[in-house]
Write a protein that holds these residues in place. Structure first.
Motif, PDB file in Angstrom:
ATOM      1  N   GLY A   1       6.153   8.668   4.696  1.00 24.19           N
ATOM      2  CA  GLY A   1       6.242   9.799   5.606  1.00 24.19           C
ATOM      3  C   GLY A   1       5.338  10.949   5.195  1.00 24.19           C
ATOM      4  N   SER A   2       5.149  11.121   3.895  1.00 28.58           N
ATOM      5  CA  SER A   2       4.278  12.187   3.398  1.00 28.58           C
ATOM      6  C   SER A   2       2.807  11.919   3.688  1.00 28.58           C
ATOM      7  N   ALA A   3       2.491  10.686   4.016  1.00 27.22           N
ATOM      8  CA  ALA A   3       1.109  10.355   4.366  1.00 27.22           C
ATOM      9  C   ALA A   3       0.649  11.154   5.582  1.00 27.22           C
ATOM     10  N   PHE A   4       1.583  11.527   6.429  1.00 21.91           N
ATOM     11  CA  PHE A   4       1.241  12.230   7.661  1.00 21.91           C
ATOM     12  C   PHE A   4       1.323  13.749   7.522  1.00 21.91           C
ATOM     13  N   ALA A   5       1.649  14.209   6.314  1.00 23.57           N
ATOM     14  CA  ALA A   5       1.709  15.649   6.064  1.00 23.57           C
ATOM     15  C   ALA A   5       0.291  16.203   5.969  1.00 23.57           C
ATOM     16  N   ARG A   6       0.168  17.482   6.216  1.00 28.62           N
ATOM     17  CA  ARG A   6      -1.139  18.120   6.098  1.00 28.62           C
ATOM     18  C   ARG A   6      -1.603  18.079   4.649  1.00 28.62           C
ATOM     19  N   ILE A   7      -2.898  18.106   4.481  1.00 28.85           N
ATOM     20  CA  ILE A   7      -3.472  18.099   3.140  1.00 28.85           C
ATOM     21  C   ILE A   7      -2.898  19.276   2.357  1.00 28.85           C
ATOM     22  N   GLY A   8      -2.476  18.999   1.151  1.00 32.45           N
ATOM     23  CA  GLY A   8      -1.882  20.022   0.305  1.00 32.45           C
ATOM     24  C   GLY A   8      -0.367  20.051   0.384  1.00 32.45           C
ATOM     25  N   ARG A   9       0.182  19.369   1.368  1.00 33.79           N
ATOM     26  CA  ARG A   9       1.646  19.328   1.506  1.00 33.79           C
ATOM     27  C   ARG A   9       2.198  17.928   1.255  1.00 33.79           C
ATOM     28  N   ASP A  10       1.402  17.111   0.611  1.00 35.08           N
ATOM     29  CA  ASP A  10       1.792  15.724   0.368  1.00 35.08           C
ATOM     30  C   ASP A  10       2.369  15.511  -1.024  1.00 35.08           C
ATOM     31  N   ARG A  11       2.536  16.587  -1.770  1.00 35.06           N
ATOM     32  CA  ARG A  11       3.017  16.489  -3.152  1.00 35.06           C
ATOM     33  C   ARG A  11       4.345  15.742  -3.253  1.00 35.06           C
ATOM     34  N   VAL A  12       5.264  16.007  -2.343  1.00 36.51           N
ATOM     35  CA  VAL A  12       6.580  15.363  -2.405  1.00 36.51           C
ATOM     36  C   VAL A  12       6.437  13.839  -2.295  1.00 36.51           C
ATOM     37  N   GLY A  13       5.444  13.380  -1.564  1.00 33.51           N
ATOM     38  CA  GLY A  13       5.215  11.942  -1.453  1.00 33.51           C
ATOM     39  C   GLY A  13       4.801  11.323  -2.773  1.00 33.51           C
ATOM     40  N   PHE A  14       3.927  12.016  -3.496  1.00 34.73           N
ATOM     41  CA  PHE A  14       3.505  11.501  -4.794  1.00 34.73           C
ATOM     42  C   PHE A  14       4.648  11.548  -5.804  1.00 34.73           C
ATOM     43  N   ILE A  15       5.460  12.589  -5.736  1.00 33.65           N
ATOM     44  CA  ILE A  15       6.622  12.681  -6.630  1.00 33.65           C
ATOM     45  C   ILE A  15       7.601  11.547  -6.322  1.00 33.65           C
ATOM     46  N   ALA A  16       7.868  11.329  -5.039  1.00 32.04           N
ATOM     47  CA  ALA A  16       8.771  10.232  -4.652  1.00 32.04           C
ATOM     48  C   ALA A  16       8.211   8.882  -5.079  1.00 32.04           C
ATOM     49  N   ALA A  17       6.906   8.723  -5.016  1.00 29.84           N
ATOM     50  CA  ALA A  17       6.288   7.460  -5.414  1.00 29.84           C
ATOM     51  C   ALA A  17       6.457   7.201  -6.912  1.00 29.84           C
ATOM     52  N   LEU A  18       6.530   8.264  -7.691  1.00 27.43           N
ATOM     53  CA  LEU A  18       6.665   8.118  -9.146  1.00 27.43           C
ATOM     54  C   LEU A  18       8.067   7.706  -9.592  1.00 27.43           C
ATOM     55  N   LEU A  24       1.252   2.977  -0.653  1.00 27.02           N
ATOM     56  CA  LEU A  24       2.299   3.014  -1.671  1.00 27.02           C
ATOM     57  C   LEU A  24       3.689   2.979  -1.041  1.00 27.02           C
ATOM     58  N   GLY A  25       3.886   3.742   0.022  1.00 29.13           N
ATOM     59  CA  GLY A  25       5.189   3.797   0.684  1.00 29.13           C
ATOM     60  C   GLY A  25       5.615   2.452   1.250  1.00 29.13           C
ATOM     61  N   VAL A  26       4.699   1.797   1.945  1.00 25.85           N
ATOM     62  CA  VAL A  26       5.022   0.481   2.516  1.00 25.85           C
ATOM     63  C   VAL A  26       5.311  -0.517   1.395  1.00 25.85           C
ATOM     64  N   GLY A  27       4.554  -0.436   0.316  1.00 30.08           N
ATOM     65  CA  GLY A  27       4.790  -1.329  -0.822  1.00 30.08           C
ATOM     66  C   GLY A  27       6.155  -1.118  -1.450  1.00 30.08           C
ATOM     67  N   LYS A  28       6.554   0.130  -1.611  1.00 27.11           N
ATOM     68  CA  LYS A  28       7.858   0.428  -2.212  1.00 27.11           C
ATOM     69  C   LYS A  28       9.000  -0.011  -1.297  1.00 27.11           C
ATOM     70  N   ILE A  29       8.840   0.220  -0.011  1.00 32.59           N
ATOM     71  CA  ILE A  29       9.854  -0.232   0.944  1.00 32.59           C
ATOM     72  C   ILE A  29       9.982  -1.750   0.881  1.00 32.59           C
ATOM     73  N   SER A  30       8.858  -2.440   0.827  1.00 29.97           N
ATOM     74  CA  SER A  30       8.877  -3.912   0.766  1.00 29.97           C
ATOM     75  C   SER A  30       9.524  -4.410  -0.521  1.00 29.97           C
ATOM     76  N   TRP A  31       9.180  -3.768  -1.640  1.00 29.56           N
ATOM     77  CA  TRP A  31       9.760  -4.164  -2.928  1.00 29.56           C
ATOM     78  C   TRP A  31      11.276  -3.963  -2.903  1.00 29.56           C
ATOM     79  N   GLY A  32      11.719  -2.824  -2.388  1.00 33.64           N
ATOM     80  CA  GLY A  32      13.153  -2.563  -2.280  1.00 33.64           C
ATOM     81  C   GLY A  32      13.842  -3.563  -1.374  1.00 33.64           C
ATOM     82  N   ALA A  33      13.218  -3.876  -0.257  1.00 35.79           N
ATOM     83  CA  ALA A  33      13.801  -4.853   0.673  1.00 35.79           C
ATOM     84  C   ALA A  33      13.937  -6.220   0.017  1.00 35.79           C
ATOM     85  N   SER A  34      12.992  -6.569  -0.864  1.00 32.30           N
ATOM     86  CA  SER A  34      13.086  -7.874  -1.533  1.00 32.30           C
ATOM     87  C   SER A  34      14.323  -7.952  -2.421  1.00 32.30           C
ATOM     88  N   PHE A  35      14.752  -6.819  -2.985  1.00 31.38           N
ATOM     89  CA  PHE A  35      15.975  -6.796  -3.791  1.00 31.38           C
ATOM     90  C   PHE A  35      17.217  -6.957  -2.920  1.00 31.38           C
TER      91      PHE A  35
END
Length: 145
Positions: free
Chosen positions: A69-86, A23-34
């Protein structure tokens, strides 16, 4: 050796981490296309009244970086990544819905539904899947017994 490194990285990331990285790489790519070749802002008047699409591209890029970046967080600490993805697809869906309400982009309803299902819905589903709830593959279960 490359496959061993990939297996180790996959094990470290876990299922949720892999989803966040994709998801992160996809969002970065989409933003870069703009930034590289901004499209016509049809249906995005709510956003472009505040600033141009090049500026909004940074929302996608920043949220994508946090998500990846949240992909590398420990399990249970990745919530901020999902929030940012939304955040970016939700902002885009709201903008398209506003365009429908104002009558400036009738197709915006379908685009908003697409963002809300294939982006927001999938992210919310992935965020709800526990890392450890999936049973081991059949061969590994038999060995443990």
């Amino acid at each position: 050796m490359g496959c061993k490194a990939l297996r180790r990285a996959r094990k470290h990331l876990g299922r949720r981490g892999v989803v966040l990285l994709i998801l992160g790489v996809g969002k970065i790519s989409w933003g870069a296309s703009f930034l590289v070749d901004p499209p016509e802002p049809v249906g995005l008047q709510l956003l472009t009244q505040a600033c141009g699409l090049r500026h909004w591209a940074w929302l996608w890029i920043a949220c994508g970086a946090v998500t990846a970046g949240s992909a590398f967080a420990r399990i249970g600490r990745d919530r901020v990544g999902f929030i940012a993805a939304l955040v970016p697809p939700t902002v885009w869906a709201v903008a398209y819905l506003a365009a429908v309400v104002t009558g400036s982009y009738s197709r915006g309803l379908w685009v908003a539904i697409w963002y809300l299902t294939s982006h927001v819905g999938v992210i919310m589903w992935a965020a709800s899947v526990p890392e450890y709830s999936v049973p081991k593959p059949r061969g590994q279960r038999d060995e443990a017994a």
